[in-house]
Design a protein around this motif. Structure first.
Motif, mmCIF file in Angstrom:
data_model
loop_
_atom_site.group_PDB
_atom_site.id
_atom_site.type_symbol
_atom_site.label_atom_id
_atom_site.label_comp_id
_atom_site.label_asym_id
_atom_site.label_seq_id
_atom_site.Cartn_x
_atom_site.Cartn_y
_atom_site.Cartn_z
ATOM 1 N N MET A 1 43.204 74.851 -72.070
ATOM 2 C CA MET A 1 42.661 74.582 -70.752
ATOM 3 C C MET A 1 43.348 73.353 -70.152
ATOM 4 N N LYS A 2 43.346 73.306 -68.863
ATOM 5 C CA LYS A 2 43.981 72.237 -68.103
ATOM 6 C C LYS A 2 43.037 71.035 -67.958
ATOM 7 N N GLN A 3 43.602 69.845 -68.036
ATOM 8 C CA GLN A 3 42.814 68.619 -67.872
ATOM 9 C C GLN A 3 42.383 68.493 -66.412
ATOM 10 N N LEU A 4 41.088 68.221 -66.194
ATOM 11 C CA LEU A 4 40.543 68.067 -64.848
ATOM 12 C C LEU A 4 40.207 66.606 -64.593
ATOM 13 N N GLU A 5 40.540 66.144 -63.411
ATOM 14 C CA GLU A 5 40.162 64.797 -62.973
ATOM 15 C C GLU A 5 38.694 64.857 -62.572
ATOM 16 N N VAL A 6 37.854 64.043 -63.198
ATOM 17 C CA VAL A 6 36.438 63.998 -62.850
ATOM 18 C C VAL A 6 36.220 62.933 -61.775
ATOM 19 N N ALA A 7 36.765 61.746 -62.015
ATOM 20 C CA ALA A 7 36.621 60.654 -61.044
ATOM 21 C C ALA A 7 37.589 59.532 -61.390
ATOM 22 N N THR A 8 37.971 58.778 -60.371
ATOM 23 C CA THR A 8 38.765 57.574 -60.557
ATOM 24 C C THR A 8 38.127 56.474 -59.719
ATOM 25 N N TYR A 9 37.929 55.327 -60.321
ATOM 26 C CA TYR A 9 37.318 54.181 -59.639
ATOM 27 C C TYR A 9 38.293 53.019 -59.628
ATOM 28 N N HIS A 10 38.380 52.357 -58.485
ATOM 29 C CA HIS A 10 39.177 51.140 -58.332
ATOM 30 C C HIS A 10 38.227 50.065 -57.839
ATOM 31 N N MET A 11 38.251 48.907 -58.462
ATOM 32 C CA MET A 11 37.411 47.802 -57.997
ATOM 33 C C MET A 11 38.043 46.479 -58.406
ATOM 34 N N THR A 12 37.726 45.448 -57.640
ATOM 35 C CA THR A 12 38.115 44.093 -58.008
ATOM 36 C C THR A 12 36.828 43.359 -58.350
ATOM 37 N N ILE A 13 36.806 42.758 -59.524
ATOM 38 C CA ILE A 13 35.613 42.064 -60.006
ATOM 39 C C ILE A 13 35.909 40.576 -60.056
ATOM 40 N N ASP A 14 35.005 39.798 -59.490
ATOM 41 C CA ASP A 14 35.161 38.349 -59.447
ATOM 42 C C ASP A 14 34.752 37.753 -60.793
ATOM 43 N N ALA A 15 35.649 37.910 -61.766
ATOM 44 C CA ALA A 15 35.406 37.403 -63.128
ATOM 45 C C ALA A 15 36.735 37.427 -63.882
ATOM 46 N N PRO A 16 36.866 36.561 -64.891
ATOM 47 C CA PRO A 16 38.090 36.550 -65.694
ATOM 48 C C PRO A 16 38.272 37.872 -66.458
ATOM 49 N N ILE A 17 39.522 38.242 -66.687
ATOM 50 C CA ILE A 17 39.852 39.520 -67.313
ATOM 51 C C ILE A 17 39.218 39.678 -68.700
ATOM 52 N N ASP A 18 39.168 38.614 -69.504
ATOM 53 C CA ASP A 18 38.573 38.724 -70.846
ATOM 54 C C ASP A 18 37.095 39.100 -70.761
ATOM 55 N N HIS A 19 36.391 38.504 -69.801
ATOM 56 C CA HIS A 19 34.969 38.802 -69.633
ATOM 57 C C HIS A 19 34.773 40.240 -69.138
ATOM 58 N N VAL A 20 35.606 40.659 -68.182
ATOM 59 C CA VAL A 20 35.498 42.020 -67.650
ATOM 60 C C VAL A 20 35.726 43.040 -68.771
ATOM 61 N N PHE A 21 36.744 42.810 -69.591
ATOM 62 C CA PHE A 21 37.023 43.721 -70.695
ATOM 63 C C PHE A 21 35.833 43.771 -71.658
ATOM 64 N N SER A 22 35.293 42.612 -71.995
ATOM 65 C CA SER A 22 34.130 42.569 -72.904
ATOM 66 C C SER A 22 32.971 43.385 -72.340
ATOM 67 N N CYS A 23 32.683 43.217 -71.052
ATOM 68 C CA CYS A 23 31.558 43.927 -70.435
ATOM 69 C C CYS A 23 31.793 45.427 -70.385
ATOM 70 N N LEU A 24 33.033 45.835 -70.278
ATOM 71 C CA LEU A 24 33.370 47.246 -70.190
ATOM 72 C C LEU A 24 33.418 47.930 -71.552
ATOM 73 N N ALA A 25 33.762 47.168 -72.602
ATOM 74 C CA ALA A 25 34.049 47.802 -73.888
ATOM 75 C C ALA A 25 33.143 47.409 -75.058
ATOM 76 N N GLU A 26 32.450 46.288 -74.978
ATOM 77 C CA GLU A 26 31.629 45.840 -76.108
ATOM 78 C C GLU A 26 30.185 46.303 -75.948
ATOM 79 N N ASP A 27 29.645 46.866 -77.024
ATOM 80 C CA ASP A 27 28.300 47.445 -77.002
ATOM 81 C C ASP A 27 27.231 46.489 -76.496
ATOM 82 N N GLU A 28 27.298 45.218 -76.907
ATOM 83 C CA GLU A 28 26.259 44.264 -76.515
ATOM 84 C C GLU A 28 26.171 44.124 -75.000
#
Length: 160
Positions: A1-28
């Motif tokens: 089967m062919k890969q389908l695009e479900v959604a793409t989001y673009h945003m700028t977050i007023d926070a340092p990159i390390d913090h943004v990554f933590s919030c996006l990827a760390e369970d806590e």
């Protein structure tokens, strides 16, 4: 089967990159902005973010609890992360790309699905708008949480 695009989001977050990554990827952090995640159960009991890490993501939609076999297929902290999830509906991929900017952190989130059958392919195509509504709300909450929990930058003292 062919890969389908479900959604793409673009945003700028007023926070340092390390913090943004933590919030996006760390369970806590994820459980504080994602209404659906109950917990992630790691094969080896270790929640470290490394390529190849396998886990069961326990989520709740409405009153139904589901368990999703997942894997971190690529981690380049704090710039990129890719998560693969295998369900009866198919294989979904969430890709996160972060870039530091003068205004904070640019984030691109791309959600795709390789449907397991033509029926699920039709479902995704027909109800993509409804699926996006669920993700829209979650990623708005992600942005609000991340900016609110960001470490405060020290103020610059005036010249004497």
């Amino acid at each position: 089967m062919k890969q389908l695009e479900v959604a793409t989001y673009h945003m700028t977050i007023d926070a340092p990159i390390d913090h943004v990554f933590s919030c996006l990827a760390e369970d806590e952090h994820i459980v504080k902005w994602n209404d659906h995640l109950i917990e992630n159960i790691y094969e080896d009991g270790d929640a470290s973010l490394v390529t190849g890490k396998r886990f069961i993501s326990v989520q709740q939609f409405e009153k139904k609890e589901i368990r999703v076999e997942s894997e971190l297929t690529y981690v380049n902290r704090p710039y990129e992360c890719e998560v693969l999830a295998m369900t009866n509906q198919g294989i979904s991929t969430s890709t996160y790309v972060l870039t530091e900017t003068p205004d904070g952190t640019d984030v691109i989130i791309r959600l795709t699905l390789i449907p397991s059958s033509w029926l699920y392919s039709l479902y995704v195509k027909g109800f993509a708008w409804a699926i996006r509504l669920i993700y829209d709300d979650q990623f708005k909450q992600f942005r609000i949480y991340t900016e609110a929990s960001a470490p405060k930058q020290p103020s610059v003292q005036g010249a004497e």
